[in-house]
Every structure is written in C-alpha cells, then in structure tokens.
Design an enzyme around this catalytic site. Structure first.
Site, PDB file in Angstrom:
ATOM      1  N   GLN A 182       0.990  -1.166  -0.315  1.00  0.00           N
ATOM      2  CA  GLN A 182       0.282  -0.228   0.014  1.00  0.00           C
ATOM      3  C   GLN A 182       0.748   1.190   0.084  1.00  0.00           C
ATOM      4  O   GLN A 182       0.246   2.793  -0.659  1.00  0.00           O
ATOM      5  CB  GLN A 182      -0.910   0.383   1.036  1.00  0.00           C
ATOM      6  CG  GLN A 182      -2.360  -0.899   1.043  1.00  0.00           C
ATOM      7  CD  GLN A 182      -3.333  -0.550   0.058  1.00  0.00           C
ATOM      8  OE1 GLN A 182      -3.055   0.207  -0.425  1.00  0.00           O
ATOM      9  NE2 GLN A 182      -3.590  -1.499  -0.181  1.00  0.00           N
ATOM     10  N   SER A 202       2.692  -4.629  -5.456  1.00  0.00           N
ATOM     11  CA  SER A 202       2.072  -5.262  -6.628  1.00  0.00           C
ATOM     12  C   SER A 202       2.089  -3.654  -7.083  1.00  0.00           C
ATOM     13  O   SER A 202       1.799  -2.945  -6.561  1.00  0.00           O
ATOM     14  CB  SER A 202       1.129  -5.487  -5.899  1.00  0.00           C
ATOM     15  OG  SER A 202      -0.133  -6.405  -6.859  1.00  0.00           O
ATOM     16  N   THR A 243       8.170 -17.946 -17.709  1.00  0.00           N
ATOM     17  CA  THR A 243       8.372 -16.788 -18.086  1.00  0.00           C
ATOM     18  C   THR A 243       7.857 -15.285 -18.004  1.00  0.00           C
ATOM     19  O   THR A 243       6.901 -15.365 -17.267  1.00  0.00           O
ATOM     20  CB  THR A 243       7.176 -17.026 -20.241  1.00  0.00           C
ATOM     21  OG1 THR A 243       7.866 -18.218 -20.718  1.00  0.00           O
ATOM     22  CG2 THR A 243       7.431 -15.907 -20.404  1.00  0.00           C
ATOM     23  N   CYS A 330     -15.875  -9.375   3.181  1.00  0.00           N
ATOM     24  CA  CYS A 330     -17.018 -10.423   2.777  1.00  0.00           C
ATOM     25  C   CYS A 330     -16.771 -11.009   1.669  1.00  0.00           C
ATOM     26  O   CYS A 330     -15.969 -11.431   0.820  1.00  0.00           O
ATOM     27  CB  CYS A 330     -17.514  -8.800   1.672  1.00  0.00           C
ATOM     28  SG  CYS A 330     -16.509  -7.461   1.066  1.00  0.00           S
TER      29      CYS A 330
HETATM   30  C1  LIG Z   1      -3.484  -5.044  -2.447  1.00  0.00           C
HETATM   31  C2  LIG Z   1      -2.210  -6.467  -1.080  1.00  0.00           C
HETATM   32  C3  LIG Z   1      -1.785  -7.575  -1.291  1.00  0.00           C
HETATM   33  C4  LIG Z   1      -2.408  -8.392  -1.978  1.00  0.00           C
HETATM   34  O1  LIG Z   1      -1.637  -7.782  -3.448  1.00  0.00           O
HETATM   35  P1  LIG Z   1      -1.983  -8.820  -4.421  1.00  0.00           P
HETATM   36  O2  LIG Z   1      -1.578  -8.101  -5.997  1.00  0.00           O
HETATM   37  O3  LIG Z   1      -3.499  -8.688  -4.959  1.00  0.00           O
HETATM   38  O4  LIG Z   1      -1.713 -10.371  -4.268  1.00  0.00           O
HETATM   39  C5  LIG Z   1      -1.042  -7.664  -0.211  1.00  0.00           C
HETATM   40  N1  LIG Z   1      -0.759  -7.066   0.812  1.00  0.00           N
HETATM   41  C6  LIG Z   1      -1.434  -5.790   0.957  1.00  0.00           C
HETATM   42  C7  LIG Z   1      -1.012  -4.731   2.698  1.00  0.00           C
HETATM   43  C8  LIG Z   1      -2.427  -5.356   0.022  1.00  0.00           C
HETATM   44  O5  LIG Z   1      -2.952  -4.233  -0.189  1.00  0.00           O
END
Ligand SMILES: *Cc1c(COP(=O)(O)O)cnc(C)c1O
Length: 401
Positions: A182, A202, A243, A330
C-alpha cells in the site's frame, strides 16, 4: 450519457493510468518477444523492455537492479519470502513474528507454516494500530527467522515505524520482511533505509496492471537466502521460474516512473481532498470517529466508524454514486467484522459500522461534496430506522447490556 461513478476504493485496486496502458500495448502485439529468447530481435526487444522497467523500479525504491524478482503480485511475493525463508532455515530456526493486523497474504501464509510446524508470534496493536516495539524485541528468540510487518495498513492506512523496526531486527540478527504494497508509489519507500531484507509490492496498487508485482531481496549482508516456490526453467536466478509477464512488467515500470515524478504533488493534492472529506464527515455527522492513527497514516485513506450504522447496508445504499469498502471481510453472505478493526479494540458492532474511503490519482475535487452529501443523507436515514440508535440517543448505554 453514463452517470459519473466515483471510485473511492483505491486500496482494493487502482485504475491503470492511461499512460501505463499506452506503454504496455505494443508488448501484446508488435513486440511479442519472450524476454528469455536470446537468438532474435524480438527477444532482445523484450529483454531491453524488462531491463528498462527494472531500472525504473530500482530508482523509485533506491535498490540495485539485481535485487528485484518479478512475481504475479504481492501475495506471491509474500509467499515466496516467508515460505522461502522457512524452507532455508528448516531444522535450524522455526519462529516467525508478525502482527494481527497484517494482510491475509501474510497471515494465511503464516498459519499455513504453523500447520507445518513453525511457531508464529502474533503481536497485538494498540487502539491506533501500532505495535509495542519493546514487545516485538522481547518476542525475538534464538530460533526467530524473521519479523514480518507491513509498511502501511491496507484498511486504516496506518504507517508502521519501519526504520525503528528495521534497526531492532538488524541488531537482533533476524530478517525483516515487509509488505509495502500500500505504500509503494504513495509515499517514499526505500527499503535499504529501513534495513528491510525482503519487501513485497504489487503493480495494481499504484496505477499499474493487475497480475504483476515484485519482491525486493537485499544483496547486502546479511544477505537473505530463500528457496524458490515455483520451479520450471530457472528464470530469474532460479528464484521464480516462468515466462516473464513482459507487458505487465513494462506497465509496472512505467507506473514506477510516474510515481517517481508525481508522487510528491499527488500526496499533497490527495491528502487535501481526503482531509476535506473526512472533516466534513466528522464535523457534520454525530458519533463519527477515525479508526487508527490519524497522523501516521497514508494520505489517501480514511477509515471511519459511524456508530450504529450497518456499514454493509450503507455501502449498498450509496454504491450507485460512490464505491467504498466496508469494515467487514465480504467473503460470505454474512460478512465477518474486519480482523484489523477488531485488533484495534473496536467492538464487532463498531467494526461493522465502519467504512473505508480510499482516494487516488483520479479522484477529483468535485467528487467530495456529492460523496459527503449522499453519506450524510443515507447515514441519517439508516439511523432513523434503527431502534438501537434511538436507544443510544435516549442515553441508554448499550455497551452495558
Ligand atoms: C493488495 C494487497 C496485497 C495483495 O496484493 P496482490 O497483488 O493482490 O497479490 C497484499 N498486501 C497488502 C497490504 C495489500 O494491500
């Protein structure tokens, strides 16, 4: 014309920036190469694109290019880090320290490892969402492999004191695994300054595409070693076969470059909008409070408790105008209250009366008043229909029942 729908759920996922899409598109069509093909220009082109993206990400994170492993997202990165460390240390060390407010990607991986025989310590947090650093230090044993704590919480936005956590980990000679999903692209995230050994992020949380992420692996001493979790071909120094997702990596690289350039101005602008909305809600709707530390917090997140309002119902009543998230997971028809809010000490009722608004790059000034208006209207309507709220208004202390 289609009605303007406001998206205040950027912590779930962000829209892909159109500049990122433009950059990715050729890699689906004219530039189809596999970054592992060494014998023709298509392959070279893909390799160069991955290198360029790696360099952009390294610049944003202030890491070395060889310290980055590409994955399918933060969940995979955290599985790789935690299971990978646990397997390396099997037979020697068997203890991991984490925290009750972590993302399921960490908590579920830890409980999987627990079933495999590892010992896991779950640190508690105070009402603001902070761990006690002395308690953390005291929890470290001779058998501790790592401490796994997030940079910033996805539900409340609360930012952990990662520099202090890292110092303790280094001094006590345990690895620091950090979920920075985040925080990356929203605030400065430089893992080396916080002595982080392994860090997950991510693409789709900072205006890049879904399905691509990364794991930072420090090459400094004490260099962490991990066991690969995906086998087949030995890509990426045998740490993560498969890949490479070239368009995804290119997109995440572009998203990193945009963050490097724009994060500072964006922080100020989005925090301004968030504060404006939050203050309107706090000042004009009675019995409303902020969940978690409202100071050490990401600039775009606002998690509020509206006492005796069913958050799930409120979310449904406003979703034709604005998308938000409720204080419940949810995963079923009868949603459970959020584990994060419960860990902060909220009652089940207060957790379910909570709503998370997460703004982002595409949030506008003109979104603020309509969202405030619909929330105020719908909250007052729900409360009017609620016998519990009426009793609370009459001065009956329902917590005592
Ligand atoms: C969204 C999130 C994840 C998971 O990320 P993905 O890309 O969906 O696997 C892990 N940790 C936090 C704090 C997140 O906000």
């Amino acid at each position: 014309m289609e009605k303007h729908r406001i998206y205040f759920d950027n912590n779930s996922t962000t829209p892909v920036d159109p500049r990122v899409v433009d950059m990715m598109l050729p890699y689906f069509t004219e530039k189809p190469g596999n970054a592992n093909s060494r014998s023709h220009p298509f392959g070279w082109e893909a390799t160069a694109a991955v290198e360029e993206a790696t360099s952009r990400l390294s610049e944003l994170l202030r890491i070395k290019e060889e310290e980055l492993v590409f994955t399918s997202g933060a969940t995979e990165s955290l599985n790789l880090a935690l299971k990978g460390l646990a397997e390396i240390w099997e037979g020697q060390k068997n203890h991991i320290i984490t925290c009750s407010t972590e993302h399921p990607a960490v908590l579920d991986t830890c409980s999987y490892l627990e079933k495999k025989g590892l010992q896991i310590t779950y640190l508690k947090v105070d009402s603001k969402g902070h761990i006690d650093l002395n308690e953390m230090e005291d929890a470290i044993r001779d058998t501790t492999i790592c401490v796994a704590l997030m940079w910033a919480n996805n539900e409340t936005g609360v930012i952990h004191p990662v520099v202090d956590i890292g110092k303790i980990c280094r001094r006590k000679n345990v690895f620091f695994v950090c979920d920075a999903t985040q925080a990356v692209g929203k605030i400065p995230v430089h893992p080396k300054e916080a002595d982080i050994d392994l860090m997950a992020f991510s693409g789709h949380k900072f205006y890049g595409p879904k399905g691509v992420g990364g794991l930072y692996m420090s090459s400094d001493k004490p260099r962490p070693r991990i066991k690969a979790q995906i086998h087949g071909g030995g890509h990426q120094n045998d740490l993560r076969s498969g890949t490479l997702n070239v368009p995804g990596i290119v997109g995440m690289g572009k998203a990193a470059a945009l963050a490097s350039l724009e994060m500072r101005d964006e922080y100020i602008r989005i925090k301004g909008l968030r504060d404006q909305l939050e203050n309107l809600l706090l000042e004009n709707i009675e019995s409303t409070s902020v969940n978690g530390d409202d100071y050490h917090r990401l600039p775009h997140v606002c998690n509020l408790c509206f006492k005796y309002v069913e958050g799930e119902q409120l979310m449904v009543n406003i979703n034709s105008l604005v998308a938000v998230s409720s204080g419940s997971a949810c995963t079923s028809a009868n949603p459970d209250p959020s584990h994060v809010l419960l860990a902060l000490g909220l009652s089940e009722g207060d957790a379910k009366a909570s709503i998370r608004l997460s703004l982002g790059r595409f949030s506008l000034q003109e979104d603020i008043i309509p969202v405030f208006d619909i929330m105020k209207t719908e909250i007052e309507k729900l409360r009017e229909e609620s016998p519990v709220w009426q009793m609370f208004k009459d001065g009956v202390d329902l917590e005592k029942f």
